[in-house]
Design a protein around this motif. Sequence first.
Motif, mmCIF file in Angstrom:
data_model
loop_
_atom_site.group_PDB
_atom_site.id
_atom_site.type_symbol
_atom_site.label_atom_id
_atom_site.label_comp_id
_atom_site.label_asym_id
_atom_site.label_seq_id
_atom_site.Cartn_x
_atom_site.Cartn_y
_atom_site.Cartn_z
ATOM 1 N N ARG A 61 30.679 -9.488 6.028
ATOM 2 C CA ARG A 61 31.056 -8.368 5.728
ATOM 3 C C ARG A 61 31.881 -7.759 7.052
ATOM 4 N NH1 ARG A 61 26.210 -9.410 4.603
ATOM 5 N NH2 ARG A 61 25.179 -8.737 6.220
ATOM 6 N N ALA A 62 32.761 -6.589 6.506
ATOM 7 C CA ALA A 62 33.663 -6.151 7.431
ATOM 8 C C ALA A 62 32.973 -5.613 8.733
ATOM 9 C CB ALA A 62 34.680 -5.259 7.059
ATOM 10 N N PRO A 63 33.340 -6.187 10.127
ATOM 11 C CA PRO A 63 32.571 -5.550 11.182
ATOM 12 C C PRO A 63 33.397 -4.294 11.637
ATOM 13 C CG PRO A 63 34.315 -7.235 11.921
ATOM 14 C CD PRO A 63 34.425 -7.132 10.323
ATOM 15 N N TYR A 64 32.679 -3.485 12.282
ATOM 16 C CA TYR A 64 32.928 -2.071 12.950
ATOM 17 C C TYR A 64 32.322 -1.831 14.137
ATOM 18 C CZ TYR A 64 28.635 -0.144 11.134
ATOM 19 O OH TYR A 64 27.317 0.333 10.840
ATOM 20 N N TYR A 65 32.943 -0.870 14.912
ATOM 21 C CA TYR A 65 32.222 -0.631 16.184
ATOM 22 C C TYR A 65 31.475 0.997 15.966
ATOM 23 C CZ TYR A 65 34.379 -3.600 19.317
ATOM 24 O OH TYR A 65 34.911 -4.890 20.087
ATOM 25 N N LYS A 66 30.493 1.154 16.708
ATOM 26 C CA LYS A 66 29.646 2.318 16.589
ATOM 27 C C LYS A 66 29.808 2.800 18.154
ATOM 28 C CE LYS A 66 25.346 4.524 15.652
ATOM 29 N NZ LYS A 66 23.880 4.337 15.222
ATOM 30 N N TYR A 67 30.211 4.104 18.423
ATOM 31 C CA TYR A 67 30.387 4.500 19.514
ATOM 32 C C TYR A 67 29.587 5.613 20.119
ATOM 33 C CZ TYR A 67 34.982 2.627 18.062
ATOM 34 O OH TYR A 67 35.946 1.907 17.413
ATOM 35 N N LEU A 68 29.441 5.923 21.294
ATOM 36 C CA LEU A 68 28.879 6.897 22.056
ATOM 37 C C LEU A 68 29.892 7.194 23.386
ATOM 38 C CD1 LEU A 68 26.586 8.933 22.328
ATOM 39 C CD2 LEU A 68 25.286 7.487 23.615
ATOM 40 N N TRP A 69 30.318 8.390 23.333
ATOM 41 C CA TRP A 69 31.236 8.746 24.395
ATOM 42 C C TRP A 69 30.336 9.728 25.382
ATOM 43 C CZ3 TRP A 69 36.178 6.968 25.183
ATOM 44 C CH2 TRP A 69 36.916 6.690 24.019
ATOM 45 N N ASP A 70 30.624 9.282 26.701
ATOM 46 C CA ASP A 70 29.904 10.389 27.687
ATOM 47 C C ASP A 70 31.055 10.779 28.435
ATOM 48 O OD1 ASP A 70 28.782 11.256 29.838
ATOM 49 O OD2 ASP A 70 27.598 9.411 30.486
ATOM 50 N N PHE A 71 31.297 12.159 28.358
ATOM 51 C CA PHE A 71 32.553 12.839 28.890
ATOM 52 C C PHE A 71 32.279 13.137 30.177
ATOM 53 C CE2 PHE A 71 32.698 14.235 24.184
ATOM 54 C CZ PHE A 71 33.794 13.120 23.947
ATOM 55 N N GLY A 72 31.201 12.794 30.853
ATOM 56 C CA GLY A 72 31.208 13.131 32.386
ATOM 57 C C GLY A 72 30.724 14.408 32.753
ATOM 58 N N ASP A 73 30.414 15.324 31.526
ATOM 59 C CA ASP A 73 30.000 16.864 31.963
ATOM 60 C C ASP A 73 28.714 17.184 31.140
ATOM 61 O OD1 ASP A 73 30.821 16.788 29.341
ATOM 62 O OD2 ASP A 73 32.117 18.728 29.554
ATOM 63 N N GLY A 74 27.992 16.189 30.848
ATOM 64 C CA GLY A 74 26.572 16.490 30.023
ATOM 65 C C GLY A 74 26.997 16.841 28.537
ATOM 66 N N HIS A 75 28.267 16.565 28.089
ATOM 67 C CA HIS A 75 28.469 16.332 26.373
ATOM 68 C C HIS A 75 28.825 15.018 26.306
ATOM 69 C CE1 HIS A 75 28.147 20.668 26.043
ATOM 70 N NE2 HIS A 75 28.932 20.878 27.396
ATOM 71 N N PHE A 76 28.481 14.601 24.669
ATOM 72 C CA PHE A 76 28.543 13.442 24.288
ATOM 73 C C PHE A 76 29.245 13.478 22.851
ATOM 74 C CE2 PHE A 76 25.135 13.457 27.364
ATOM 75 C CZ PHE A 76 25.350 12.393 28.016
ATOM 76 N N SER A 77 29.659 12.311 22.520
ATOM 77 C CA SER A 77 30.145 12.154 20.924
ATOM 78 C C SER A 77 29.977 11.051 20.430
ATOM 79 C CB SER A 77 31.677 12.783 21.039
ATOM 80 O OG SER A 77 32.270 12.726 19.690
ATOM 81 N N THR A 78 30.224 10.792 19.079
ATOM 82 C CA THR A 78 29.835 9.624 18.361
ATOM 83 C C THR A 78 31.054 9.219 17.716
ATOM 84 O OG1 THR A 78 28.668 10.596 16.465
ATOM 85 C CG2 THR A 78 27.363 9.393 18.382
ATOM 86 N N GLN A 79 32.256 10.078 17.708
ATOM 87 C CA GLN A 79 33.292 10.027 17.218
ATOM 88 C C GLN A 79 34.068 8.594 17.526
ATOM 89 O OE1 GLN A 79 35.311 13.775 17.461
ATOM 90 N NE2 GLN A 79 34.755 14.275 15.355
ATOM 91 N N ALA A 80 35.008 8.081 16.914
ATOM 92 C CA ALA A 80 35.845 7.026 17.258
ATOM 93 C C ALA A 80 37.072 7.363 18.197
ATOM 94 C CB ALA A 80 36.337 6.073 16.042
ATOM 95 N N GLU A 81 37.615 8.522 17.922
ATOM 96 C CA GLU A 81 38.452 8.925 18.802
ATOM 97 C C GLU A 81 38.377 10.666 19.000
ATOM 98 O OE1 GLU A 81 42.473 7.574 17.472
ATOM 99 O OE2 GLU A 81 41.852 5.556 17.360
ATOM 100 N N PRO A 82 37.611 10.910 19.818
ATOM 101 C CA PRO A 82 37.034 12.325 19.867
ATOM 102 C C PRO A 82 38.159 12.991 20.851
ATOM 103 C CG PRO A 82 35.804 11.024 21.633
ATOM 104 C CD PRO A 82 36.770 10.133 20.711
ATOM 105 N N VAL A 83 38.157 14.252 20.766
ATOM 106 C CA VAL A 83 38.812 15.223 21.579
ATOM 107 C C VAL A 83 37.824 16.204 22.026
ATOM 108 C CG1 VAL A 83 40.611 17.137 21.596
ATOM 109 C CG2 VAL A 83 41.041 15.188 20.066
#
Length: 671
Positions: A61-83
């Motif tokens: 099946r088609a592979p994909y990445y799962k993300y967890l961004w650590d913005f360095g200020d105590g906030h996080f996101s699981t989006q691929a390309e967050p703002v």
Amino acid sequence: MKTPWIITLFFLLSTSLAHAQQDSNLIQVDTFESKIDVQQLPNGVSFKPILRPLVQVPGGRAPYYKYLWDFGDGHFSTQAEPVHQYAKPGEYEVSLYAVNNYDDGPKPKRPTRKIKNTAPPSALASIHANGFEQNFFASNGIFQIFKLSDAKPGEDIALLIGVQTAGKKGKIYLLSNEKAAGLDGFKYAHQTAYYHENMDTLVATNNLQGLWANVKQSTFTKTGSPDYGIKEVSTFQNQQQAISYFKDLYGAYNSLTSYEIEPAQGDQQFSLVNLDVTADMLVDTNAIVTITGVFIPEDGLANVHQVDIPVVKSHDPNKMSIRPARMNYRFQKKRKTMTYKVQFQNDGEGDAKNVRLEMRIPDEIVKNTFKLKALYPQCDSCETNDSRGCYRYYLKDDGTLVFHFKDIALPGTAAKDITDMDSTKGFILFEVETQKKLKNKSFNAYTNIYFDNNPPIKTNTATTRFLRTLSPFVTLGASHTFGTPQENNLRHKFKTGYQIGIGIAPTAPYRKPYWQVELYTSYFKRESESPRREEKGEHSYLVDGKQDYFTYNAIREEEKRDYITIQVPIQLRYNFNALFSMGAGASIRKDFNTKSSGQTTYYFQRDAASGIVDLTYTDPKELSSTNSKIKINPFLDLNVGSVNLGPALGLRFAYDKAQQWNGGIYGIFRF
């Protein structure tokens, strides 16, 4: 006597020994230079991952990445390309945790990048920055743990621990390495400190009873992927109830760490914890293990959140897992509750309308004990009036357990509007019971997953094994020697001997040879005599206090000896079925002569008025102790009765140079 059949049996048992091969944990290394692309925007900072291109498994099946961004200020996101919008200008170190699903390549390296935020302070940044943080506390609104991935041996696992302080101080405890799993698979590696967290990895459980005693109520929630929807509230009537509750909870784990929560640091606090997954986990790459977090605030209203973590060989969302993956056979006195989880993911472009799980459950499971605990997508049973978007389950004639999601809408990973990959996943969590009596062998299950009219996807095999445990036992019996062995001029007669012993062996191996070691002592008597033999000589004796002599022409000797024997039998055994087993081996033996006596009978003749008279004279004989040398005695052993745990009757036939063939009957009880 020739004994080729014993030698043949021993050889066959020896050559049938199986050597378990451990899985090799060859960890691939990503040589691609992972990076983070950054762009300053008017409304925040834009982040884009630059990672190794995914490699599709041929035919997979088609592979994909799962993300967890650590913005360095105590906030996080699981989006691929967050703002992300920072509250203050300054320098921050951004990290990206990425997991490659359906991928045939190594895990990507974790990129980091230091950035300088030049935007002025923003009050908007105090509001939840993204949907991930907004929906983080779905289970109980106060305290929760998020796992980025399942546990793959040789990698690390990222856990995000979130708490809503509501202005209350408290402590958070992280419990890992369940004792039931039998191994320490998680090792604490790192924790962020955006809210001045200070992880204590040497928490003494004995010092926590005072804290437990102040808890008035505890709310328990549990998640996997996604949320199970399980929520239980326990109210404690007294301190002892609270202490007992948390003592049992903490006592189920080997590892305990903690850190303090200060509300002045923020009303909502997220802390990222990294745990290394050791190679020991390879033995259970179908198991479900749990990590439990406990938040105990100063007001005594505690929250307990538990997250299920499957152990995997690869990050494949279509998986079947089991809990417990290993059991102790010695405690199988009644039916055991097993928890299975089947998880799946739609990787198509459109919604999956019908998902059918055909589960091959082993015969060790009583299939009609099926009890559904949680599922996703959430829907009602098809037995209700509203049959649209429902589920049903049934047994096929061949014993296959079928669970059917009917008329649902599970989105696919290839859909253009998908932003949350977890929304493409589903699962069922259910309990079943085992048969009351099980054989000490592993049993397997797997699932064929059908998405609409597509060919089935076969999951891994979920295996339950029994722990390698040892069973002690006691024996009590009697033995007897066949015939009258002869040693020099003496012929021996052995009285029935009695024995008592202890031993140890693996617990009920199923159709596998195994070693058994014993230690026992026995007591027996030996009476010996030499036949009358012609021999001439003089022997003195007393008559009315005076010494006289007679001339004898024949003598006969007798001995009586008592022995205590110490033996260490070592044998190779095989259980043919639940009631019959056989073994062959050798016993290291030494006999200790504890008591001895003897006499010599002299034969002589005297004249009498009527002719010659045959007379005898018996004289006591002093004997020295005759402890044996250390001997090796081969033997053959049979058991009839419970070869697992409990009582059985044993027969043993052994050969000793002095006793020659001897046999015994004994009772044995395995614990």
